[in-house]
Scaffold this active site. Structure first.
Site, PDB file in Angstrom:
ATOM      1  N   GLU A  97       9.615 -12.060 -17.580  1.00 62.95           N
ATOM      2  CA  GLU A  97      10.723 -11.083 -17.469  1.00 62.95           C
ATOM      3  C   GLU A  97      10.840 -10.503 -16.056  1.00 62.95           C
ATOM      4  O   GLU A  97      11.141  -9.325 -15.869  1.00 62.95           O
ATOM      5  CB  GLU A  97      10.615  -9.996 -18.539  1.00 62.95           C
ATOM      6  CG  GLU A  97      10.751 -10.606 -19.929  1.00 62.95           C
ATOM      7  CD  GLU A  97      11.223  -9.649 -20.987  1.00 62.95           C
ATOM      8  OE1 GLU A  97      11.840  -8.630 -20.663  1.00 62.95           O
ATOM      9  OE2 GLU A  97      10.967  -9.954 -22.165  1.00 62.95           O
TER      10      GLU A  97
ATOM     11  N   SER B  30      12.446 -16.853 -10.518  1.00 61.32           N
ATOM     12  CA  SER B  30      12.850 -15.531 -10.005  1.00 61.32           C
ATOM     13  C   SER B  30      14.312 -15.556  -9.558  1.00 61.32           C
ATOM     14  O   SER B  30      15.024 -14.568  -9.696  1.00 61.32           O
ATOM     15  CB  SER B  30      11.967 -15.135  -8.817  1.00 61.32           C
ATOM     16  OG  SER B  30      10.617 -15.094  -9.208  1.00 61.32           O
TER      17      SER B  30
ATOM     18  N   LEU C 193      16.791 -18.767 -20.113  1.00 65.03           N
ATOM     19  CA  LEU C 193      17.338 -18.567 -18.770  1.00 65.03           C
ATOM     20  C   LEU C 193      16.620 -19.466 -17.752  1.00 65.03           C
ATOM     21  O   LEU C 193      17.232 -20.195 -16.999  1.00 65.03           O
ATOM     22  CB  LEU C 193      17.193 -17.074 -18.385  1.00 65.03           C
ATOM     23  CG  LEU C 193      17.570 -16.664 -16.964  1.00 65.03           C
ATOM     24  CD1 LEU C 193      19.053 -16.918 -16.683  1.00 65.03           C
ATOM     25  CD2 LEU C 193      17.265 -15.181 -16.722  1.00 65.03           C
TER      26      LEU C 193
ATOM     27  N   ARG D 289      12.527  -4.855 -20.355  1.00 64.62           N
ATOM     28  CA  ARG D 289      11.285  -4.699 -19.570  1.00 64.62           C
ATOM     29  C   ARG D 289      10.375  -3.569 -20.076  1.00 64.62           C
ATOM     30  O   ARG D 289       9.149  -3.724 -20.058  1.00 64.62           O
ATOM     31  CB  ARG D 289      11.621  -4.532 -18.080  1.00 64.62           C
ATOM     32  CG  ARG D 289      11.901  -5.874 -17.439  1.00 64.62           C
ATOM     33  CD  ARG D 289      12.365  -5.792 -16.020  1.00 64.62           C
ATOM     34  NE  ARG D 289      12.683  -7.139 -15.550  1.00 64.62           N
ATOM     35  CZ  ARG D 289      13.617  -7.422 -14.657  1.00 64.62           C
ATOM     36  NH1 ARG D 289      14.333  -6.464 -14.111  1.00 64.62           N
ATOM     37  NH2 ARG D 289      13.832  -8.672 -14.288  1.00 64.62           N
TER      38      ARG D 289
ATOM     39  N   GLN E 240     -16.018  -5.790 -17.676  1.00 65.62           N
ATOM     40  CA  GLN E 240     -17.132  -5.297 -16.857  1.00 65.62           C
ATOM     41  C   GLN E 240     -18.035  -4.358 -17.668  1.00 65.62           C
ATOM     42  O   GLN E 240     -19.263  -4.446 -17.597  1.00 65.62           O
ATOM     43  CB  GLN E 240     -16.570  -4.557 -15.629  1.00 65.62           C
ATOM     44  CG  GLN E 240     -17.585  -4.256 -14.558  1.00 65.62           C
ATOM     45  CD  GLN E 240     -18.074  -5.524 -13.861  1.00 65.62           C
ATOM     46  OE1 GLN E 240     -17.411  -6.556 -13.903  1.00 65.62           O
ATOM     47  NE2 GLN E 240     -19.239  -5.447 -13.256  1.00 65.62           N
TER      48      GLN E 240
HETATM   49  C1  LIG Z   1       4.354 -17.693 -21.110  1.00 69.54           C
HETATM   50  C2  LIG Z   1       5.708 -17.592 -20.496  1.00 69.54           C
HETATM   51  C3  LIG Z   1       6.788 -17.236 -21.282  1.00 69.54           C
HETATM   52  C4  LIG Z   1       8.073 -17.166 -20.746  1.00 69.54           C
HETATM   53  N1  LIG Z   1       9.148 -16.911 -21.569  1.00 69.54           N
HETATM   54  C5  LIG Z   1      10.407 -17.021 -21.063  1.00 69.54           C
HETATM   55  C6  LIG Z   1      11.554 -16.934 -21.936  1.00 69.54           C
HETATM   56  O1  LIG Z   1      11.441 -16.702 -23.144  1.00 69.54           O
HETATM   57  N2  LIG Z   1      12.780 -17.119 -21.393  1.00 69.54           N
HETATM   58  C7  LIG Z   1      12.979 -17.384 -20.067  1.00 69.54           C
HETATM   59  O2  LIG Z   1      14.123 -17.561 -19.649  1.00 69.54           O
HETATM   60  N3  LIG Z   1      11.907 -17.462 -19.213  1.00 69.54           N
HETATM   61  C8  LIG Z   1      10.641 -17.300 -19.682  1.00 69.54           C
HETATM   62  N4  LIG Z   1       9.545 -17.406 -18.839  1.00 69.54           N
HETATM   63  C9  LIG Z   1       9.768 -17.637 -17.412  1.00 69.54           C
HETATM   64  C10 LIG Z   1       9.402 -16.437 -16.550  1.00 69.54           C
HETATM   65  O3  LIG Z   1      10.345 -15.417 -16.718  1.00 69.54           O
HETATM   66  C11 LIG Z   1       9.280 -16.945 -15.094  1.00 69.54           C
HETATM   67  O4  LIG Z   1       8.082 -17.700 -15.042  1.00 69.54           O
HETATM   68  C12 LIG Z   1       9.266 -15.817 -14.096  1.00 69.54           C
HETATM   69  O5  LIG Z   1      10.520 -15.207 -14.005  1.00 69.54           O
HETATM   70  C13 LIG Z   1       8.877 -16.305 -12.685  1.00 69.54           C
HETATM   71  O6  LIG Z   1       9.567 -17.455 -12.324  1.00 69.54           O
HETATM   72  P1  LIG Z   1       8.745 -18.723 -11.769  1.00 69.54           P
HETATM   73  O7  LIG Z   1       7.653 -19.016 -12.726  1.00 69.54           O
HETATM   74  O8  LIG Z   1       9.708 -19.811 -11.479  1.00 69.54           O
HETATM   75  O9  LIG Z   1       8.061 -18.231 -10.439  1.00 69.54           O
HETATM   76  P2  LIG Z   1       8.712 -18.247  -8.970  1.00 69.54           P
HETATM   77  O10 LIG Z   1      10.043 -17.597  -8.996  1.00 69.54           O
HETATM   78  O11 LIG Z   1       8.609 -19.618  -8.419  1.00 69.54           O
HETATM   79  O12 LIG Z   1       7.706 -17.287  -8.197  1.00 69.54           O
HETATM   80  C14 LIG Z   1       6.489 -17.749  -7.629  1.00 69.54           C
HETATM   81  C15 LIG Z   1       5.899 -16.610  -6.795  1.00 69.54           C
HETATM   82  O13 LIG Z   1       6.812 -16.223  -5.752  1.00 69.54           O
HETATM   83  C16 LIG Z   1       7.105 -14.845  -5.838  1.00 69.54           C
HETATM   84  N5  LIG Z   1       8.495 -14.613  -5.469  1.00 69.54           N
HETATM   85  C17 LIG Z   1       9.608 -15.306  -5.882  1.00 69.54           C
HETATM   86  N6  LIG Z   1      10.702 -14.796  -5.339  1.00 69.54           N
HETATM   87  C18 LIG Z   1      10.321 -13.746  -4.572  1.00 69.54           C
HETATM   88  C19 LIG Z   1      10.995 -12.797  -3.746  1.00 69.54           C
HETATM   89  N7  LIG Z   1      12.315 -12.807  -3.608  1.00 69.54           N
HETATM   90  N8  LIG Z   1      10.251 -11.869  -3.101  1.00 69.54           N
HETATM   91  C20 LIG Z   1       8.902 -11.828  -3.250  1.00 69.54           C
HETATM   92  N9  LIG Z   1       8.207 -12.692  -4.014  1.00 69.54           N
HETATM   93  C21 LIG Z   1       8.897 -13.642  -4.667  1.00 69.54           C
HETATM   94  C22 LIG Z   1       6.866 -14.481  -7.312  1.00 69.54           C
HETATM   95  O14 LIG Z   1       6.628 -13.099  -7.471  1.00 69.54           O
HETATM   96  C23 LIG Z   1       5.654 -15.340  -7.637  1.00 69.54           C
HETATM   97  O15 LIG Z   1       4.495 -14.692  -7.199  1.00 69.54           O
HETATM   98  C24 LIG Z   1       8.259 -17.430 -19.361  1.00 69.54           C
HETATM   99  C25 LIG Z   1       7.163 -17.764 -18.560  1.00 69.54           C
HETATM  100  C26 LIG Z   1       5.907 -17.866 -19.114  1.00 69.54           C
HETATM  101  C27 LIG Z   1       4.765 -18.289 -18.226  1.00 69.54           C
END
Ligand SMILES: Cc1cc2nc3c(=O)[nH]c(=O)nc-3n(C[C@H](O)[C@H](O)[C@H](O)COP(=O)(O)OP(=O)(O)OC[C@H]3O[C@@H](n4cnc5c(N)ncnc54)[C@H](O)[C@@H]3O)c2cc1C
Length: 378
Positions: free
Chosen positions: A362, A130, A123, A241, A335
């Protein structure tokens, strides 16, 4: 609430516990260092059914309910959360197919898992984390199918997957209403695996980009209707989840047991540190948070299984609470162990690194809090 499980389910949970203790935990520090899960362990997981937890009975699987899947994930995570993630990613990728796939799609997908195949849920993109509605990977309709172009990132299991549950946009203008799911064979021409992430934790699980370059897929690869993708993504994450919550509980439980064991071995000021009230206080908080997280995870599974209208709320709460608890418990476990807790020779610092991702993938815990507030207030 009824958390009872039958004999067959209990057998699988006990098998997961045994594998975790005897096969996973002894290798976990080595795998963490190398960042590669060995073939022999992956083979054991496949042979024992740990990579096929979501396969229904009618497609040759054990037909486990969500609570049993969560209990198994917890056991595997006690040994290593990265290994548990590898297995759980197959369940995550299964849910859109279980929800909206037709019989042929289910047969092809579950046959693959039954034969030891692996899958991934694709995805996330560089510009769509997000904000899942911002997916720009394009599925352009052509005669007989679709042509895919775009890049997915951070995809668990991508380098070892045989099947990809892909979210792409069928509308040129993008947006939520064009989001569509496809079941794609990894060996389709035009697919390549990009950069593999060098991660802080869960290093047993491979995470990488997937690149689609003019990749033709047949029309029958589409799961459900065009534009159903956003709903399917949300329903899938709602189901999965609590499993992230369960993995978090497994990490917390392992850190807790390690800290208690240490507290009974380590002497300072002529006595076991376990006898110091402030150490006992740390342990008391760790036990309480772990048990509370487990109870919420079980309840969330139970709500999903009975299709309760508040299931989404409990799913978000279980993931958010259990992953926050795992982060706190693992940090406290370090700790309790003082300097030794900070050493890489000890699993507690690994538990702490592994716990961190539970608050991110997720759906981050900030996003979970949005879901929780929304469900509770409106
Ligand atoms: C090890 C690992 C495995 C993963 N596996 C998968 C997988 O198998 N399949 C898949 O599709 N994805 C996968 N992911 C992706 C993961 O689901 C995303 O990293 C996650 O959803 C967050 O998206 P982002 O990293 O783009 O962060 P961003 O969306 O850029 O968020 C950055 C910060 O902003 C905050 N934020 C964003 N929007 C809002 C809002 N509306 N209100 C308040 N705060 C907000 C977030 O909480 C975060 O603190 C994986 C990620 C990792 C690191």
């Amino acid at each position: 609430m009824d958390f009872s499980i039958n004999e067959e389910q209990q057998e699988l949970i006990s098998l997961a516990e045994t594998i975790s203790k005897n096969e996973i935990a002894p290798r976990s520090l080595e795998i963490d260092k190398s960042g590669v899960m060995d073939e022999e362990l992956l083979h054991t997981l496949k042979q024992s059914g740990m990579t096929q937890l979501s396969v229904p009975k009618e497609y040759g699987g054990a037909g486990l309910d969500l609570l049993t899947i969560a209990m198994i994930a917890e056991q595997l995570a006690k040994g290593c959360a990265g290994v548990a993630t590898v297995c759980a990613a197959n369940s995550l990728a299964s849910f859109p197919i279980l929800i909206a796939g037709n019989d042929e799609q289910k047969k092809s997908y579950f046959d693959c898992l039954n034969q030891g195949g692996m899958s991934c849920f694709a995805l996330t993109e560089p510009g769509a984390g997000s904000d899942a509605g911002a997916v720009s990977c394009r599925a352009r309709k052509v005669h007989g199918g679709y042509v895919l172009n775009g890049t997915k990132c951070f995809i668990t299991n991508a380098p070892i997957a045989d099947k990809i549950t892909l979210f792409a946009n069928t509308r040129e203008s993008g947006g939520i209403r064009g989001l569509t799911v496809f079941l794609v064979d990894r060996n389709t021409p035009g697919i390549s695996i990009g950069k593999e992430e060098d991660k802080m934790g869960i290093r047993a699980s491979a995470t990488s980009e997937i690149i689609f370059d003019n990749c033709f897929i047949p029309a029958f690869a589409r799961i459900g209707r065009e534009g159903m993708g956003f709903r399917l993504a949300m329903e899938t994450l709602e189901k999965s989840r609590p499993v992230v919550g369960a993995i978090s509980v497994g990490i917390a439980q392992a850190a807790l047991e390690n800290a208690i064991h240490y507290a009974h071995q380590r002497k300072q000021f002529g006595q076991m540190i376990a006898s110091f009230e402030m150490v006992q206080q740390m342990i008391a908080d760790m036990v309480t948070k772990t048990e509370a997280a487990r109870a919420l995870v079980y309840k969330a599974c139970w709500m999903q299984m009975k299709g309760d209208k508040k299931a989404g709320l409990f799913s978000a709460m279980s993931k958010c609470f259990a992953s926050d608890a795992a982060m706190e418990v693992t940090t406290t476990a370090v700790q309790v162990m003082g300097g030794n807790g900070y050493s890489r020779e000890n699993p507690n610092e690994k538990y702490m690194r592994d716990a961190k991702i539970m608050q991110i993938y997720e759906g981050t815990n900030q996003v979970q809090r949005l879901v929780i507030a929304n469900a509770a207030m409106y």
